[in-house]
Design a protein around this motif. Sequence first.
Motif, PDB file in Angstrom:
ATOM      1  N   ASN A 120       1.000  -1.240   0.260  1.00  0.00           N
ATOM      2  CA  ASN A 120       0.179  -0.036   0.008  1.00  0.00           C
ATOM      3  C   ASN A 120       0.857   1.326   0.042  1.00  0.00           C
ATOM      4  O   ASN A 120       1.862   0.871   0.693  1.00  0.00           O
ATOM      5  CB  ASN A 120      -0.980   0.247   1.122  1.00  0.00           C
ATOM      6  N   MET A 121       0.129   2.089   0.304  1.00  0.00           N
ATOM      7  CA  MET A 121       0.931   4.081  -0.279  1.00  0.00           C
ATOM      8  C   MET A 121      -0.346   4.566   0.801  1.00  0.00           C
ATOM      9  O   MET A 121      -1.364   4.421   1.082  1.00  0.00           O
ATOM     10  CB  MET A 121       0.758   4.335  -1.955  1.00  0.00           C
ATOM     11  N   PHE A 122       0.925   5.686   1.152  1.00  0.00           N
ATOM     12  CA  PHE A 122       0.036   6.655   2.312  1.00  0.00           C
ATOM     13  C   PHE A 122       0.635   7.863   1.516  1.00  0.00           C
ATOM     14  O   PHE A 122       2.016   8.001   1.202  1.00  0.00           O
ATOM     15  CB  PHE A 122       0.547   6.431   3.418  1.00  0.00           C
ATOM     16  N   LEU A 123       0.222   8.875   1.690  1.00  0.00           N
ATOM     17  CA  LEU A 123       0.545  10.580   1.779  1.00  0.00           C
ATOM     18  C   LEU A 123      -0.142  11.563   2.757  1.00  0.00           C
ATOM     19  O   LEU A 123      -1.414  10.943   2.707  1.00  0.00           O
ATOM     20  CB  LEU A 123      -0.093  10.861  -0.059  1.00  0.00           C
ATOM     21  N   ASN A 124       0.530  11.842   2.713  1.00  0.00           N
ATOM     22  CA  ASN A 124       0.072  12.593   4.475  1.00  0.00           C
ATOM     23  C   ASN A 124      -0.661  11.772   5.298  1.00  0.00           C
ATOM     24  O   ASN A 124      -1.749  12.512   6.092  1.00  0.00           O
ATOM     25  CB  ASN A 124      -0.832  13.793   4.195  1.00  0.00           C
ATOM     26  N   GLY A 125      -0.535   9.880   5.617  1.00  0.00           N
ATOM     27  CA  GLY A 125      -1.281   9.784   6.491  1.00  0.00           C
ATOM     28  C   GLY A 125      -2.327   9.333   6.117  1.00  0.00           C
ATOM     29  O   GLY A 125      -3.071   7.863   6.773  1.00  0.00           O
ATOM     30  N   LYS A 126      -2.945   8.972   4.726  1.00  0.00           N
ATOM     31  CA  LYS A 126      -4.122   8.883   4.396  1.00  0.00           C
ATOM     32  C   LYS A 126      -3.832   7.807   3.163  1.00  0.00           C
ATOM     33  O   LYS A 126      -2.728   7.220   2.035  1.00  0.00           O
ATOM     34  CB  LYS A 126      -4.745   9.716   3.261  1.00  0.00           C
ATOM     35  N   MET A 127      -4.594   6.586   2.556  1.00  0.00           N
ATOM     36  CA  MET A 127      -4.108   5.499   2.054  1.00  0.00           C
ATOM     37  C   MET A 127      -4.151   5.717   1.188  1.00  0.00           C
ATOM     38  O   MET A 127      -5.581   6.458   0.760  1.00  0.00           O
ATOM     39  CB  MET A 127      -4.370   4.046   2.498  1.00  0.00           C
ATOM     40  N   LEU A 128      -3.718   5.565   0.494  1.00  0.00           N
ATOM     41  CA  LEU A 128      -4.106   6.155  -1.150  1.00  0.00           C
ATOM     42  C   LEU A 128      -4.566   4.746  -2.345  1.00  0.00           C
ATOM     43  O   LEU A 128      -4.524   3.642  -1.964  1.00  0.00           O
ATOM     44  CB  LEU A 128      -2.994   6.207  -2.199  1.00  0.00           C
ATOM     45  N   ASP A 129      -6.184   5.027  -3.571  1.00  0.00           N
ATOM     46  CA  ASP A 129      -6.347   3.989  -3.673  1.00  0.00           C
ATOM     47  C   ASP A 129      -5.904   4.063  -4.753  1.00  0.00           C
ATOM     48  O   ASP A 129      -6.622   5.203  -5.750  1.00  0.00           O
ATOM     49  CB  ASP A 129      -8.087   3.717  -3.451  1.00  0.00           C
ATOM     50  N   ILE A 130      -4.732   3.953  -6.387  1.00  0.00           N
ATOM     51  CA  ILE A 130      -4.634   4.208  -7.149  1.00  0.00           C
ATOM     52  C   ILE A 130      -4.651   3.687  -9.091  1.00  0.00           C
ATOM     53  O   ILE A 130      -4.119   1.533  -7.991  1.00  0.00           O
ATOM     54  CB  ILE A 130      -2.598   5.057  -7.342  1.00  0.00           C
ATOM     55  N   HIS A 131      -5.506   3.505  -9.058  1.00  0.00           N
ATOM     56  CA  HIS A 131      -5.353   2.795 -10.723  1.00  0.00           C
ATOM     57  C   HIS A 131      -5.045   2.640 -12.022  1.00  0.00           C
ATOM     58  O   HIS A 131      -4.895   2.335 -12.843  1.00  0.00           O
ATOM     59  CB  HIS A 131      -7.403   2.044 -10.623  1.00  0.00           C
ATOM     60  N   SER A 132      -4.967   4.051 -12.292  1.00  0.00           N
ATOM     61  CA  SER A 132      -4.376   4.809 -13.609  1.00  0.00           C
ATOM     62  C   SER A 132      -3.565   6.320 -12.896  1.00  0.00           C
ATOM     63  O   SER A 132      -3.494   6.719 -11.929  1.00  0.00           O
ATOM     64  CB  SER A 132      -5.383   4.308 -14.351  1.00  0.00           C
ATOM     65  N   PRO A 133      -2.881   6.956 -14.069  1.00  0.00           N
ATOM     66  CA  PRO A 133      -2.320   7.555 -13.882  1.00  0.00           C
ATOM     67  C   PRO A 133      -2.784   8.841 -13.408  1.00  0.00           C
ATOM     68  O   PRO A 133      -2.942   9.854 -13.050  1.00  0.00           O
ATOM     69  CB  PRO A 133      -1.466   8.273 -15.562  1.00  0.00           C
ATOM     70  N   GLN A 134      -3.815   8.968 -14.149  1.00  0.00           N
ATOM     71  CA  GLN A 134      -5.433   9.968 -13.701  1.00  0.00           C
ATOM     72  C   GLN A 134      -5.449  10.289 -12.116  1.00  0.00           C
ATOM     73  O   GLN A 134      -5.756  10.942 -11.639  1.00  0.00           O
ATOM     74  CB  GLN A 134      -6.268   9.661 -14.587  1.00  0.00           C
ATOM     75  N   ASP A 135      -5.886   8.515 -11.477  1.00  0.00           N
ATOM     76  CA  ASP A 135      -6.086   8.479 -10.227  1.00  0.00           C
ATOM     77  C   ASP A 135      -4.677   9.876  -9.821  1.00  0.00           C
ATOM     78  O   ASP A 135      -5.070  10.175  -8.733  1.00  0.00           O
ATOM     79  CB  ASP A 135      -6.377   7.107 -10.089  1.00  0.00           C
ATOM     80  N   ALA A 136      -3.740   9.095 -10.050  1.00  0.00           N
ATOM     81  CA  ALA A 136      -1.964   9.499  -8.845  1.00  0.00           C
ATOM     82  C   ALA A 136      -2.422  10.991  -9.555  1.00  0.00           C
ATOM     83  O   ALA A 136      -2.812  11.676  -8.164  1.00  0.00           O
ATOM     84  CB  ALA A 136      -1.335   8.473  -9.786  1.00  0.00           C
ATOM     85  N   ILE A 137      -3.518  11.357 -10.460  1.00  0.00           N
ATOM     86  CA  ILE A 137      -2.844  12.997 -10.255  1.00  0.00           C
ATOM     87  C   ILE A 137      -3.703  13.512  -9.407  1.00  0.00           C
ATOM     88  O   ILE A 137      -3.512  14.423  -9.101  1.00  0.00           O
ATOM     89  CB  ILE A 137      -3.079  13.470 -12.302  1.00  0.00           C
TER      90      ILE A 137
END
Length: 496
Positions: free
Chosen positions: A311-328
Motif C-alpha cells: 500500500n501507499m500513504f500520502l500525509n497519513g492517508k492510504m491511496l487507492d490508485i488504479h491509473s495515472p489519472q487517479d495518481a494525479i
Amino acid sequence: MGELLLHVEGVTKIYGSQKALDDVFFELYAGEVHCLVGENGAGKSTLIKILSGAISPDAGTIHILGKQKQFLTPREAIALGISTIYQDVELIDSLTVADNIFLGNERRSKIPGVVDSNTQFRKAREIMEKLNITIDERALVEHLSAAQKQTLQIVKALHSDAKILIMDEPTSSLGLEETRALMQLVKELAAKGIGIIYISHYLEEIFEIGDRITILKDGRYIGTHDVAQVDVNTVIRNMVGRDASIFFSREPVEIGEKQFEVNHFSYKDVVKDVSFYVRKGEVFGIGGLVGSGRTELAELIVGIERSEGGNMFLNGKMLDIHSPQDAIKQGICLITEDRKKFGLFGTRSVRENIALVHNEIAPTPFLNLAQEGTLVNSMIQKLQIAASSLEQNILHLSGGNQQKTVIARLLLSEATVFIFDEPTKGVDIGAKEEIYKLLVQLAQNGKSIIMISSDMPELISLSDRIGVMRHGELTHILPAHAAKEEELIKYFVGVQ
C-alpha cells in the motif's frame, strides 16, 4: 589470438557541440569475447550503432576483415558478417520460431508467393541442434521466455553467417539461471571462432566470460586490458574518474516529516517487495543499472501497473490508485523518461501540451480559454520555456524546452509528490541546470521528490538520500552527502 576481424581507429561522432565519440580505438579478434564498458553516456551505444550501420561517423576508419570503410550501411554490415543483438528484443511475437529465424530470407515452395514452412522448420531445427538449443521451432515467439527470446535472437544472427556478434546488455531482463545459460552459449560461440563484442553493466559477467575489456568514458577511449591482468576496482576507477566541477551545487532545503510512503510493492519478477518513504522537502534519488526495476517501480506508484500487494500513504492517508489519472487527482505525478513517446502530444501546440492536466482535473467540462492562456503563459515565464508562441508545435522546441513543457503541465496539477524519471535525459547543459533548480524549488515548497537517474553526478549532487535498485530489489538506502561514485557502482553491480 585468432584472425583480426575488426580494427576501429580515430572514430569520432559529433551531435551539435557535443562529441558522443572522440577519437575512439577498438579491435576484435576471431574467437574473442571483447567487453565494452562505461557509464551511461560513455559512447558504447554510439559505437555499436556505427558498427551496425545505423549511423555514420564524422571521422575515423573501420577495417573489417581487411576491408577499409569510412562508414557502413546496415546492408553492408550484415553482408560483411556483423550482427547486432540489441537489449530490446526484435522479434515478431505472432510468428513461429522458424518464421523469425528466416524472416526476410524465407524458404519458398514451388508455388509462387508461398513459404515452404516444413523446410523452414527442418532447417531451424538443424541450426539449433548444432548450438545445443532445445527451443521448439514450431512455437509462437509470444510463448517463449525472456531467455529463450534472447537465445533466438542469437540463432537468427548466426543464421545470417555472422562473424562478428554484438550483444548489448543481453542479460538485463534475465534471471540468474537464464543468465548462466546464455553466458555458456556465448563461450561456445567464441570457441567456434566468432568474435563477440559484449556490452554489460554487470561487471561480474565481464570478468567471467571476457578475454579483454575496453573502457570508454565521456565518449573517449580510456584503455584496453586483458581480463586476467586487471581487477574490478581498476575498471571502476577508469569508468568514473572525472572533474568534480561538473557536480551541481544545490541550495540546502529544510526537510520535514515523512510525507509519502510505499510499503511492500511487488510486480511479477521486476519489482520485489520494495518499501521506502520520502519526507517533505526531500529529494529521494533512485539509482541502478538498466533493467534493475527503477522505472517499473515508478509505474507501479502512478498506477500504470498494479502492485501485487502492499500500500501507499500520502500525509497519513492510504491511496487507492488504479491509473495515472487517479495518481494525479490524489497528488502524485510522473515525469516520464521517454517524453516523446509518453510525455508529448506531437501534433499539438505548446498551449495544449501544458494545459492538458489542468483541464483534465478542472471541476467543469467547459474550457476557459482566457484562464488557460494566462496559466500557460505564467508557466512559460516561470520555467523560461523558449517558444515563439503558445500555438507553436511542441516538436519544434528543443529537447530541453520539451522537457520543461512536460514539467510545466504537471506543475499545474498542484501535486504533492513528483517522480522524475531521467529528468535531464537528452537535454543540454544549460537546460540541465534549469531543471535542477526547478527540482530544488519544488523541494523548498514542501514537495516530495523521487528522482530516478543514471547520471551519477546528478544523482549524488541533487539527492538527500539515494536508494539502490538491483534485480528488482531496493538493496541499500544511503545519505547522498557520504556517497561516492565508486561505492555506488559497486552496489549497482553487486560487488561488495
